[in-house]
Design a protein around this motif. Structure first.
Motif, PDB file in Angstrom:
ATOM      1  N   TRP A 198       0.796  -1.295  -0.041  1.00 23.37           N
ATOM      2  CA  TRP A 198       0.055   0.185   0.091  1.00 23.37           C
ATOM      3  C   TRP A 198       0.911   1.100   0.091  1.00 23.37           C
ATOM      4  O   TRP A 198       0.781   2.040  -0.646  1.00 23.37           O
ATOM      5  CB  TRP A 198      -1.044   0.324   1.308  1.00 23.37           C
ATOM      6  CG  TRP A 198      -2.206  -0.800   0.922  1.00 23.37           C
ATOM      7  CD1 TRP A 198      -2.234  -2.054   1.470  1.00 23.37           C
ATOM      8  CD2 TRP A 198      -3.384  -0.373   0.146  1.00 23.37           C
ATOM      9  NE1 TRP A 198      -3.768  -2.510   1.112  1.00 23.37           N
ATOM     10  CE2 TRP A 198      -4.388  -1.425   0.164  1.00 23.37           C
ATOM     11  CE3 TRP A 198      -3.573   0.717  -0.638  1.00 23.37           C
ATOM     12  CZ2 TRP A 198      -5.610  -1.258  -0.308  1.00 23.37           C
ATOM     13  CZ3 TRP A 198      -4.837   0.857  -1.178  1.00 23.37           C
ATOM     14  CH2 TRP A 198      -5.592  -0.259  -1.197  1.00 23.37           C
ATOM     15  N   VAL A 199       2.121   1.349   0.769  1.00 27.81           N
ATOM     16  CA  VAL A 199       2.787   2.367   0.790  1.00 27.81           C
ATOM     17  C   VAL A 199       3.406   2.645  -0.638  1.00 27.81           C
ATOM     18  O   VAL A 199       3.438   3.682  -1.058  1.00 27.81           O
ATOM     19  CB  VAL A 199       3.985   2.266   1.646  1.00 27.81           C
ATOM     20  CG1 VAL A 199       4.962   3.489   1.844  1.00 27.81           C
ATOM     21  CG2 VAL A 199       3.457   1.807   3.101  1.00 27.81           C
ATOM     22  N   GLY A 200       3.797   1.386  -1.396  1.00 27.59           N
ATOM     23  CA  GLY A 200       4.529   1.659  -2.707  1.00 27.59           C
ATOM     24  C   GLY A 200       3.322   2.141  -3.710  1.00 27.59           C
ATOM     25  O   GLY A 200       3.550   3.091  -4.672  1.00 27.59           O
ATOM     26  N   ALA A 201       1.994   1.554  -3.509  1.00 27.99           N
ATOM     27  CA  ALA A 201       0.712   2.042  -4.283  1.00 27.99           C
ATOM     28  C   ALA A 201       0.555   3.655  -4.104  1.00 27.99           C
ATOM     29  O   ALA A 201       0.215   4.442  -5.142  1.00 27.99           O
ATOM     30  CB  ALA A 201      -0.405   1.219  -4.100  1.00 27.99           C
ATOM     31  N   LEU A 202       0.732   4.145  -3.060  1.00 27.94           N
ATOM     32  CA  LEU A 202       0.470   5.800  -2.407  1.00 27.94           C
ATOM     33  C   LEU A 202       1.548   6.395  -3.538  1.00 27.94           C
ATOM     34  O   LEU A 202       1.313   7.500  -4.180  1.00 27.94           O
ATOM     35  CB  LEU A 202       0.524   5.887  -1.194  1.00 27.94           C
ATOM     36  CG  LEU A 202      -0.717   5.523  -0.305  1.00 27.94           C
ATOM     37  CD1 LEU A 202      -0.526   5.742   1.058  1.00 27.94           C
ATOM     38  CD2 LEU A 202      -1.899   6.119  -0.877  1.00 27.94           C
ATOM     39  N   THR A 203       2.849   5.833  -3.519  1.00 28.58           N
ATOM     40  CA  THR A 203       4.018   6.521  -4.139  1.00 28.58           C
ATOM     41  C   THR A 203       3.690   6.477  -5.613  1.00 28.58           C
ATOM     42  O   THR A 203       3.789   7.545  -6.209  1.00 28.58           O
ATOM     43  CB  THR A 203       5.304   6.170  -3.718  1.00 28.58           C
ATOM     44  OG1 THR A 203       5.304   5.978  -2.466  1.00 28.58           O
ATOM     45  CG2 THR A 203       6.505   6.831  -4.485  1.00 28.58           C
ATOM     46  N   ALA A 204       3.208   5.486  -6.101  1.00 30.36           N
ATOM     47  CA  ALA A 204       3.184   5.202  -7.538  1.00 30.36           C
ATOM     48  C   ALA A 204       1.938   5.977  -8.112  1.00 30.36           C
ATOM     49  O   ALA A 204       1.975   6.686  -9.167  1.00 30.36           O
ATOM     50  CB  ALA A 204       2.713   3.638  -7.797  1.00 30.36           C
ATOM     51  N   ALA A 205       0.906   6.236  -7.178  1.00 28.68           N
ATOM     52  CA  ALA A 205      -0.193   6.868  -7.331  1.00 28.68           C
ATOM     53  C   ALA A 205       0.266   8.684  -7.750  1.00 28.68           C
ATOM     54  O   ALA A 205      -0.335   9.104  -8.531  1.00 28.68           O
ATOM     55  CB  ALA A 205      -1.275   6.914  -6.465  1.00 28.68           C
ATOM     56  N   TYR A 206       1.034   9.205  -6.775  1.00 30.31           N
ATOM     57  CA  TYR A 206       1.537  10.365  -6.856  1.00 30.31           C
ATOM     58  C   TYR A 206       2.444  10.596  -8.201  1.00 30.31           C
ATOM     59  O   TYR A 206       1.953  11.520  -8.767  1.00 30.31           O
ATOM     60  CB  TYR A 206       2.508  10.731  -5.769  1.00 30.31           C
ATOM     61  CG  TYR A 206       3.080  11.957  -5.930  1.00 30.31           C
ATOM     62  CD1 TYR A 206       2.598  13.106  -5.800  1.00 30.31           C
ATOM     63  CD2 TYR A 206       4.588  11.898  -6.095  1.00 30.31           C
ATOM     64  CE1 TYR A 206       3.055  14.258  -5.855  1.00 30.31           C
ATOM     65  CE2 TYR A 206       5.184  13.134  -6.214  1.00 30.31           C
ATOM     66  CZ  TYR A 206       4.691  14.210  -6.106  1.00 30.31           C
ATOM     67  OH  TYR A 206       5.440  15.547  -6.228  1.00 30.31           O
ATOM     68  N   TYR A 207       3.143   9.749  -8.839  1.00 29.97           N
ATOM     69  CA  TYR A 207       3.814   9.781  -9.765  1.00 29.97           C
ATOM     70  C   TYR A 207       3.034   9.786 -11.070  1.00 29.97           C
ATOM     71  O   TYR A 207       3.073  10.286 -12.233  1.00 29.97           O
ATOM     72  CB  TYR A 207       5.104   8.938  -9.980  1.00 29.97           C
ATOM     73  CG  TYR A 207       6.147   9.161  -9.053  1.00 29.97           C
ATOM     74  CD1 TYR A 207       7.105  10.365  -9.472  1.00 29.97           C
ATOM     75  CD2 TYR A 207       6.449   8.530  -7.922  1.00 29.97           C
ATOM     76  CE1 TYR A 207       8.108  10.626  -8.644  1.00 29.97           C
ATOM     77  CE2 TYR A 207       7.488   9.063  -6.851  1.00 29.97           C
ATOM     78  CZ  TYR A 207       8.528   9.878  -7.428  1.00 29.97           C
ATOM     79  OH  TYR A 207       9.262  10.524  -6.663  1.00 29.97           O
ATOM     80  N   ALA A 208       2.027   8.796 -10.987  1.00 31.73           N
ATOM     81  CA  ALA A 208       1.025   8.698 -12.077  1.00 31.73           C
ATOM     82  C   ALA A 208       0.428  10.024 -12.127  1.00 31.73           C
ATOM     83  O   ALA A 208      -0.040  10.290 -13.243  1.00 31.73           O
ATOM     84  CB  ALA A 208       0.068   7.519 -11.789  1.00 31.73           C
ATOM     85  N   GLY A 209      -0.017  10.634 -11.083  1.00 33.70           N
ATOM     86  CA  GLY A 209      -0.809  12.094 -11.224  1.00 33.70           C
ATOM     87  C   GLY A 209       0.373  13.150 -11.836  1.00 33.70           C
ATOM     88  O   GLY A 209      -0.261  13.934 -12.517  1.00 33.70           O
ATOM     89  N   LEU A 210       1.694  12.957 -11.633  1.00 34.48           N
ATOM     90  CA  LEU A 210       2.516  13.938 -12.312  1.00 34.48           C
ATOM     91  C   LEU A 210       2.552  13.763 -13.573  1.00 34.48           C
ATOM     92  O   LEU A 210       2.730  14.685 -14.606  1.00 34.48           O
ATOM     93  CB  LEU A 210       4.065  13.709 -11.572  1.00 34.48           C
ATOM     94  CG  LEU A 210       4.252  14.042 -10.353  1.00 34.48           C
ATOM     95  CD1 LEU A 210       5.569  13.740  -9.896  1.00 34.48           C
ATOM     96  CD2 LEU A 210       3.954  15.616 -10.029  1.00 34.48           C
ATOM     97  N   VAL A 211       2.271  12.300 -14.193  1.00 34.18           N
ATOM     98  CA  VAL A 211       2.531  12.029 -15.481  1.00 34.18           C
ATOM     99  C   VAL A 211       1.049  12.571 -16.348  1.00 34.18           C
ATOM    100  O   VAL A 211       1.322  13.407 -17.178  1.00 34.18           O
ATOM    101  CB  VAL A 211       2.652  10.621 -15.810  1.00 34.18           C
ATOM    102  CG1 VAL A 211       2.517  10.248 -17.289  1.00 34.18           C
ATOM    103  CG2 VAL A 211       3.880  10.255 -15.377  1.00 34.18           C
ATOM    104  N   ILE A 212       0.134  12.366 -15.462  1.00 34.45           N
ATOM    105  CA  ILE A 212      -1.289  12.846 -16.309  1.00 34.45           C
ATOM    106  C   ILE A 212      -1.149  14.604 -16.174  1.00 34.45           C
ATOM    107  O   ILE A 212      -1.866  14.864 -17.103  1.00 34.45           O
ATOM    108  CB  ILE A 212      -2.309  12.212 -15.366  1.00 34.45           C
ATOM    109  CG1 ILE A 212      -2.481  10.706 -15.532  1.00 34.45           C
ATOM    110  CG2 ILE A 212      -3.606  12.816 -15.941  1.00 34.45           C
ATOM    111  CD1 ILE A 212      -3.271   9.808 -14.517  1.00 34.45           C
ATOM    112  N   GLY A 213      -0.467  14.780 -15.076  1.00 36.80           N
ATOM    113  CA  GLY A 213      -0.704  16.429 -14.963  1.00 36.80           C
ATOM    114  C   GLY A 213      -0.041  17.169 -15.914  1.00 36.80           C
ATOM    115  O   GLY A 213      -0.172  18.104 -16.204  1.00 36.80           O
ATOM    116  N   GLY A 214       1.087  16.341 -16.637  1.00 39.20           N
ATOM    117  CA  GLY A 214       1.783  17.016 -17.491  1.00 39.20           C
ATOM    118  C   GLY A 214       1.099  17.146 -19.039  1.00 39.20           C
ATOM    119  O   GLY A 214       1.153  18.190 -19.944  1.00 39.20           O
TER     120      GLY A 214
END
Length: 451
Positions: free
Chosen positions: A42-58
């Motif tokens: 779950w900790v890894g998934a939260l970090t992955a979700a943040y970086y996925a948001g960065l990519v989408i936000g671009g």
């Protein structure tokens, strides 16, 4: 230098506050879930979700900025990010936390885009390196100061989330009250994956591995340190020292990069990173007297991989393609940063906390295997290569527009790429030309100017 830093102090201060909040939130979530005995996945998934948001936000950031302008876009995203942070405290349900972390990443990327486009517009051709150095310093310093909060106040109550929200609220003040002229509307940089994969495979491999390692570090290093028995305040100190080591390493690696073959340097760094992480990967329990120096060395090495990849790729890409190159590198970094925490979180859950550094060893071995200095033929070297090494923030603290602040990129070319009108009709591509992916968004010629 003092004059340049003073001229951009408002934007630097906004960056500093943003990254204090980001650094504190990332470590807090890892420690909070560890204290609640939540699985590392779950900790890894939260970090992955943040970086996925960065990519989408671009992708989405251009649309929002073009529609409402830079200041309104920045204020909107800061408000949404602050509300999402408070939502984490109010809604203790992990699936909802994942959605909120994606939202935080999207908002942060839009904020990066506003700040970097503003810095680029206001920086003169002879000041770009100094302006970029100031931005990089503010980014790393903010991340490190976010960890220091846990040293001063080690409890894991919701007051930490309130402090993060305060940082995001205050970071909009320097931008909202600025009297500077708005930057011109932005045009998304095109992605040319086929072209870049063929031209700079070693740089993209290094960037992907850097994303795997750094994404895993930010999300799971606090969990690893907690499993080693460190109290919260020492975990904050450990994280702050590791991030600060990444800042300090930028200058010596830049000096070496300008004097030695960059592909060879990446391989040497990969070998050293593998050796430094190996004891932490093998030993299930590491005494603090060993953990801190080895952790610092490993962090120092992992944070220089991305700047070296950027420098190596710029040597083989023409100036008019360097903004597109930056977008490609950051997307590649983001993909790695999404995958790494998920894999490491699962491994830590199944095997043990030392799997974090076992994964780092594996990533280092991949670079040793894939990076071949003798395979760099120099066929596509640009005329001015090797270009001067520029210290770059790593991919979690910048947007594709960071390339616009790179003094190696001609400012006139950047302005034309970023602000030109979208093309409605395209002529057929020439036979054999590389495929190009580009998403056009409507411009807003009536964007108001500040007085």
């Amino acid at each position: 230098m003092v004059r340049v830093l003073s001229a951009f102090r408002g934007l630097y201060f906004a960056t500093l506050l943003m990254l204090i909040g980001t650094g504190l939130l990332s470590t807090y979530l890892g420690l909070r879930l560890a204290a609640d005995q939540v699985q590392g996945l779950w900790v890894g998934a939260l970090t992955a979700a943040y970086y996925a948001g960065l990519v989408i936000g671009g992708k989405l950031g251009h649309r929002l900025i073009a529609k409402v302008g830079h200041i309104r876009a920045y204020v909107t995203c800061a408000g949404v990010v602050g509300a999402a942070v408070l939502g984490i405290g109010l809604l203790p349900w992990l699936p909802m936390w994942l959605a909120l972390r994606v939202l935080i990443g999207m908002g942060m990327m839009c904020q990066y885009m506003v700040l970097e486009s503003w810095l680029n517009e206001q920086a003169g051709p002879g000041e770009r390196g100094k302006v970029f150095s100031g931005y990089m310093t503010a980014s790393y310093l903010g991340l490190a100061l976010g960890q220091v909060v846990l040293v001063v106040s080690p409890d894991l109550g919701v007051d930490k989330l309130m402090l993060v929200a305060i940082c995001y609220a205050l970071c909009l003040v320097p931008v909202a009250v600025t009297g500077k002229i708005h930057p011109a509307p932005l045009k998304p940089a095109p992605l040319e994956p086929t072209f870049f994969i063929q031209r700079i495979p070693q740089s993209l491999t290094t960037t992907l591995v850097a994303g795997l390692v750094i994404g895993s570090f930010y999300g799971l290093a606090p969990l690893y340190a907690s499993a080693q028995g460190l109290p919260t305040e020492r975990i904050g100190l450990f994280m702050a020292c590791c991030i600060f080591a990444g800042l300090i390493a930028q200058w010596p690696i830049g000096w070496l990069s300008d004097r030695h073959d960059r592909s060879w340097l990446i391989r040497v760094v990969a070998i050293a990173l593998t050796l430094a992480a190996l004891p932490l990967a093998v030993l299930p329990h590491v005494p603090p007297v060993v953990l801190l120096p080895l952790g610092l060395i490993a962090s120092l090495l992992q944070f220089v991989l991305y700047p070296l990849a950027v420098a190596l790729s710029n040597d083989h890409i023409e100036g008019e393609r360097r903004v597109s190159l930056s977008a490609m590198l950051l997307v590649t970094f983001g993909i790695g940063a999404c995958i790494g925490p998920l894999v490491v979180g699962a491994l830590m859950n199944l095997v043990g906390p030392n799997m974090l550094y076992a994964f780092v060893v594996l990533c280092g071995a991949i670079l040793i295997w894939r990076i071949r200095p003798d395979a760099v033929t120099g066929k596509h070297l640009v005329d001015e290569a090797p270009l001067s090494h520029v210290q770059m923030p790593e991919g979690s603290t910048s947007s594709p527009l960071a390339a616009a602040l790179d003094p190696r990129v001609d400012s006139q070319v950047v302005q034309e790429q970023m602000h030109s009108e979208p093309v409605v009709e395209e002529e057929p591509a020439e036979e054999g030309a590389p495929l190009q992916e580009e998403i056009e968004f409507p411009q807003n010629p009536a964007e108001p100017k500040a007085t």
